[in-house]
Scaffold this motif. Structure first.
Motif, PDB file in Angstrom:
ATOM      1  N   ALA A 175      -0.584  11.217  65.375  1.00  0.00           N
ATOM      2  CA  ALA A 175      -1.144   9.152  64.700  1.00  0.00           C
ATOM      3  C   ALA A 175      -2.182   8.496  65.139  1.00  0.00           C
ATOM      4  N   PHE A 176      -2.814   8.292  63.838  1.00  0.00           N
ATOM      5  CA  PHE A 176      -3.929   7.278  64.889  1.00  0.00           C
ATOM      6  C   PHE A 176      -4.368   5.999  63.721  1.00  0.00           C
ATOM      7  N   ALA A 177      -4.699   6.438  62.377  1.00  0.00           N
ATOM      8  CA  ALA A 177      -3.904   4.844  61.029  1.00  0.00           C
ATOM      9  C   ALA A 177      -2.947   5.304  60.282  1.00  0.00           C
ATOM     10  N   ALA A 178      -2.074   3.434  59.545  1.00  0.00           N
ATOM     11  CA  ALA A 178      -1.267   3.984  59.274  1.00  0.00           C
ATOM     12  C   ALA A 178      -1.323   4.459  57.960  1.00  0.00           C
ATOM     13  N   ALA A 179      -0.431   4.702  56.948  1.00  0.00           N
ATOM     14  CA  ALA A 179      -0.326   5.324  55.902  1.00  0.00           C
ATOM     15  C   ALA A 179       0.155   3.746  54.829  1.00  0.00           C
ATOM     16  N   SER A 180      -0.588   3.434  53.604  1.00  0.00           N
ATOM     17  CA  SER A 180       0.038   1.779  53.549  1.00  0.00           C
ATOM     18  C   SER A 180      -0.380   1.810  52.005  1.00  0.00           C
ATOM     19  N   VAL A 181       0.429   1.413  50.869  1.00  0.00           N
ATOM     20  CA  VAL A 181       0.178   1.071  49.818  1.00  0.00           C
ATOM     21  C   VAL A 181       0.126  -0.195  49.641  1.00  0.00           C
ATOM     22  N   GLY A 182       0.086  -1.033  47.924  1.00  0.00           N
ATOM     23  CA  GLY A 182      -0.077  -2.115  47.571  1.00  0.00           C
ATOM     24  C   GLY A 182       1.722  -1.862  46.314  1.00  0.00           C
ATOM     25  N   ILE A 183       1.722  -2.978  46.445  1.00  0.00           N
ATOM     26  CA  ILE A 183       2.963  -2.722  45.347  1.00  0.00           C
ATOM     27  C   ILE A 183       2.961  -4.466  44.467  1.00  0.00           C
ATOM     28  N   SER A 184       2.681  -4.290  43.171  1.00  0.00           N
ATOM     29  CA  SER A 184       3.255  -5.444  42.455  1.00  0.00           C
ATOM     30  C   SER A 184       4.088  -5.741  41.566  1.00  0.00           C
ATOM     31  N   ILE A 185       5.164  -6.646  41.722  1.00  0.00           N
ATOM     32  CA  ILE A 185       6.406  -6.286  41.129  1.00  0.00           C
ATOM     33  C   ILE A 185       6.482  -7.751  40.169  1.00  0.00           C
ATOM     34  N   HIS A 186       6.623  -7.148  39.072  1.00  0.00           N
ATOM     35  CA  HIS A 186       6.349  -8.149  37.898  1.00  0.00           C
ATOM     36  C   HIS A 186       7.799  -8.384  37.227  1.00  0.00           C
ATOM     37  N   LEU A 187       8.414 -10.156  37.614  1.00  0.00           N
ATOM     38  CA  LEU A 187       9.471 -10.673  36.860  1.00  0.00           C
ATOM     39  C   LEU A 187       8.959 -10.719  35.756  1.00  0.00           C
ATOM     40  N   LYS A 188      10.294 -10.707  34.479  1.00  0.00           N
ATOM     41  CA  LYS A 188      10.284 -11.229  33.274  1.00  0.00           C
ATOM     42  C   LYS A 188      10.839 -11.662  32.941  1.00  0.00           C
ATOM     43  N   GLY A 189      11.246 -13.413  32.625  1.00  0.00           N
ATOM     44  CA  GLY A 189      12.349 -13.665  31.982  1.00  0.00           C
ATOM     45  C   GLY A 189      11.346 -14.599  30.900  1.00  0.00           C
ATOM     46  N   TRP A 190      11.810 -16.230  29.604  1.00  0.00           N
ATOM     47  CA  TRP A 190      11.322 -16.819  28.944  1.00  0.00           C
ATOM     48  C   TRP A 190      11.342 -18.196  29.881  1.00  0.00           C
ATOM     49  N   ASN A 191       9.727 -18.653  28.521  1.00  0.00           N
ATOM     50  CA  ASN A 191       9.835 -20.005  28.705  1.00  0.00           C
ATOM     51  C   ASN A 191      11.194 -20.994  27.848  1.00  0.00           C
ATOM     52  N   SER A 192      11.339 -22.142  28.324  1.00  0.00           N
ATOM     53  CA  SER A 192      12.166 -23.273  27.594  1.00  0.00           C
ATOM     54  C   SER A 192      11.193 -24.348  28.532  1.00  0.00           C
ATOM     55  N   HIS A 193      11.469 -25.851  26.922  1.00  0.00           N
ATOM     56  CA  HIS A 193      11.440 -26.850  27.872  1.00  0.00           C
ATOM     57  C   HIS A 193      11.456 -27.356  29.500  1.00  0.00           C
ATOM     58  N   SER A 194      11.075 -27.969  30.319  1.00  0.00           N
ATOM     59  CA  SER A 194      11.664 -28.082  31.951  1.00  0.00           C
ATOM     60  C   SER A 194      12.840 -28.783  31.149  1.00  0.00           C
ATOM     61  N   ALA A 195      13.213 -29.717  30.134  1.00  0.00           N
ATOM     62  CA  ALA A 195      13.934 -30.598  29.905  1.00  0.00           C
ATOM     63  C   ALA A 195      15.153 -29.957  30.107  1.00  0.00           C
ATOM     64  N   HIS A 196      15.558 -28.667  29.347  1.00  0.00           N
ATOM     65  CA  HIS A 196      16.934 -27.842  28.988  1.00  0.00           C
ATOM     66  C   HIS A 196      16.167 -26.346  29.912  1.00  0.00           C
ATOM     67  N   PRO A 197      16.001 -27.001  30.714  1.00  0.00           N
ATOM     68  CA  PRO A 197      15.702 -24.789  31.348  1.00  0.00           C
ATOM     69  C   PRO A 197      17.543 -24.084  31.576  1.00  0.00           C
ATOM     70  N   GLU A 198      18.759 -24.454  30.572  1.00  0.00           N
ATOM     71  CA  GLU A 198      19.288 -23.659  31.000  1.00  0.00           C
ATOM     72  C   GLU A 198      19.098 -22.730  29.797  1.00  0.00           C
ATOM     73  N   ALA A 199      17.561 -23.369  28.806  1.00  0.00           N
ATOM     74  CA  ALA A 199      17.577 -22.056  27.231  1.00  0.00           C
ATOM     75  C   ALA A 199      16.738 -21.658  27.450  1.00  0.00           C
ATOM     76  N   GLY A 200      15.929 -20.891  28.943  1.00  0.00           N
ATOM     77  CA  GLY A 200      15.089 -19.918  29.296  1.00  0.00           C
ATOM     78  C   GLY A 200      15.990 -19.255  30.383  1.00  0.00           C
ATOM     79  N   LYS A 201      14.508 -18.516  30.959  1.00  0.00           N
ATOM     80  CA  LYS A 201      15.531 -18.127  31.705  1.00  0.00           C
ATOM     81  C   LYS A 201      14.349 -17.288  32.722  1.00  0.00           C
ATOM     82  N   SER A 202      14.453 -18.299  34.343  1.00  0.00           N
ATOM     83  CA  SER A 202      13.543 -18.160  35.396  1.00  0.00           C
ATOM     84  C   SER A 202      13.850 -17.289  36.243  1.00  0.00           C
TER      85      SER A 202
END
Length: 378
Positions: A175-202
């Motif tokens: 072994a001379f040089a490492a194996a590697s990979v880039g990973i991108s993880i997208h988490l998806k909820g939904w927006n709401s008014h910041s005055a009513h965060p319980e209505a969204g999914k942060s």
């Protein structure tokens, strides 16, 4: 090599330094190299290999093995900051701060020598590989149907190494040089008014746990592994709105392909668990995958003897390097050797905006490769 030849290689290196092209877009660089090789006594050549790659074949008069010597065509999307040199990059936002310009000059110099004196037996192939920096070029070259015509018995490459004495040859079997990979993880909820965060999914809590969890993954693996979170984004800059999406990006590394793949598996499992816990959608993508570079014992022995015959200052590395090299994919197809060529104790590190390949080591690289050819093909 004679002084005029060395001077022409220095001029070539500095020209290439001024006109870098990023991965997959190296057409002008390839054109410049091909113009030079058209003046040499080449037995066969391939253009457009893996899109922009080039390969030049020098045939011996007797049957024998095929050896391949590789360099890289591409530059980096990094703005150079080196006012002390007269040959700085003329392409805004792009530079050769990894030294691929110097590696190309070395292989061109090797081509000049082979043009003057062909190998006695077998074939020597000089490969100018595209897209090394993104981990896509070796795969594209190997997948090109024409690569079967030049499939080598051995493949050799070097990389300049800052932090090592100039001209020093850095070797390590296995072994001379490492194996590697880039990973991108997208988490998806939904927006709401910041005055009513319980209505969204942060995804905020899940994202926080994901960042911390990813960096702890190596603790559960006995062999060397490393997770580096390189980017994270939560929602948009809108004080009246809760975030609806998040993304976390990380680089996963190991000294073997198996450890890299195990990290991917565990990162995926962590993300799936957090997404389920917080009722979020999930999308995972992988990019810039590099295989581990594994130096074959026979190829390493040839490189070691070449260095000894040339009375080179050698250094035997005890541990593999953490960075990755696209040359690693050739390790899965043939007997390979990637060795380091010291570029100076005070040299800026690779990918730093002030890095500039030292012209003094061009001749050292050519000499090492030529001696390897002599050992295999004479």
């Amino acid at each position: 090599m004679n002084t005029p030849t060395i001077q022409s290689l220095i001029q070539l290196r500095r020209y290439l330094h001024q006109y870098p092209e990023i991965s997959g877009e190296e057409s002008k660089t390839a054109q410049k190299i091909h113009e030079l090789f058209q003046e040499l006594d080449v037995d066969k050549f391939y253009t457009g290999l893996g899109k922009t790659g080039l390969a030049y074949v020098f045939e011996g008069s007797e049957p024998g093995p095929t050896s391949l010597f590789r360099c890289e065509l591409d530059g980096l999307p990094i703005q150079e900051n080196n006012p002390d040199i007269s040959h700085s990059s003329k392409i805004s936002g792009t530079s050769h701060v990894c030294g691929h310009d110097g590696h190309m000059a070395i292989i061109t110099g090797l081509g000049t020598l082979l043009s003057e004196q062909k190998p006695s037996k077998g074939r020597v192939v000089l490969l100018f590989q595209p897209a090394e920096e993104t981990g896509e070029g070796a795969e594209a070259v190997i997948a090109d149907p024409r690569f079967t015509e030049i499939h080598p018995d051995y493949a050799f490459a070097l990389h300049n190494l800052p932090g090592y004495e100039m001209h020093q040859i850095v070797l390590k079997e296995g072994a001379f040089a490492a194996a590697s990979v880039g990973i991108s993880i997208h988490l998806k909820g939904w927006n709401s008014h910041s005055a009513h965060p319980e209505a969204g999914k942060s995804p905020a809590k899940a994202m926080s746990a994901l960042v911390l969890g990813l960096e702890k993954l190596p603790e559960s693996i006995e062999e060397f592994s490393l997770v580096t979170v390189i980017h994270a984004k939560l929602g948009e800059i809108a004080f009246g709105t809760t975030p609806g999406e998040a993304v976390v990006m990380a680089t996963l590394r190991g000294f073997t392909n198996e450890v890299r793949d195990l990290l991917v598996e565990r990162a995926r499992g962590l993300a799936e668990a957090l997404a389920a816990q917080h009722s979020l959608g999930l999308e995972i993508t992988l990019t810039e995958s590099f295989a581990a570079t594994h130096n074959d014992p026979e190829a390493t022995a040839i490189g070691r003897k070449a260095a000894d015959d040339l009375t080179m200052n050698t250094f035997e590395a005890k541990q593999p390097f953490r960075w990755s090299e696209d040359f690693g994919l050739f390790s899965t197809h043939t007997k390979t050797l990637l060795f380091g060529l010291g570029s100076g104790l005070q040299q800026p590190q690779l990918h730093e905006p002030s890095f500039d390949f030292p012209d003094e080591i061009i001749e050292t690289g050519v000499s090492m490769f030529k001696k390897i050819i002599d050992l295999i093909h004479e």
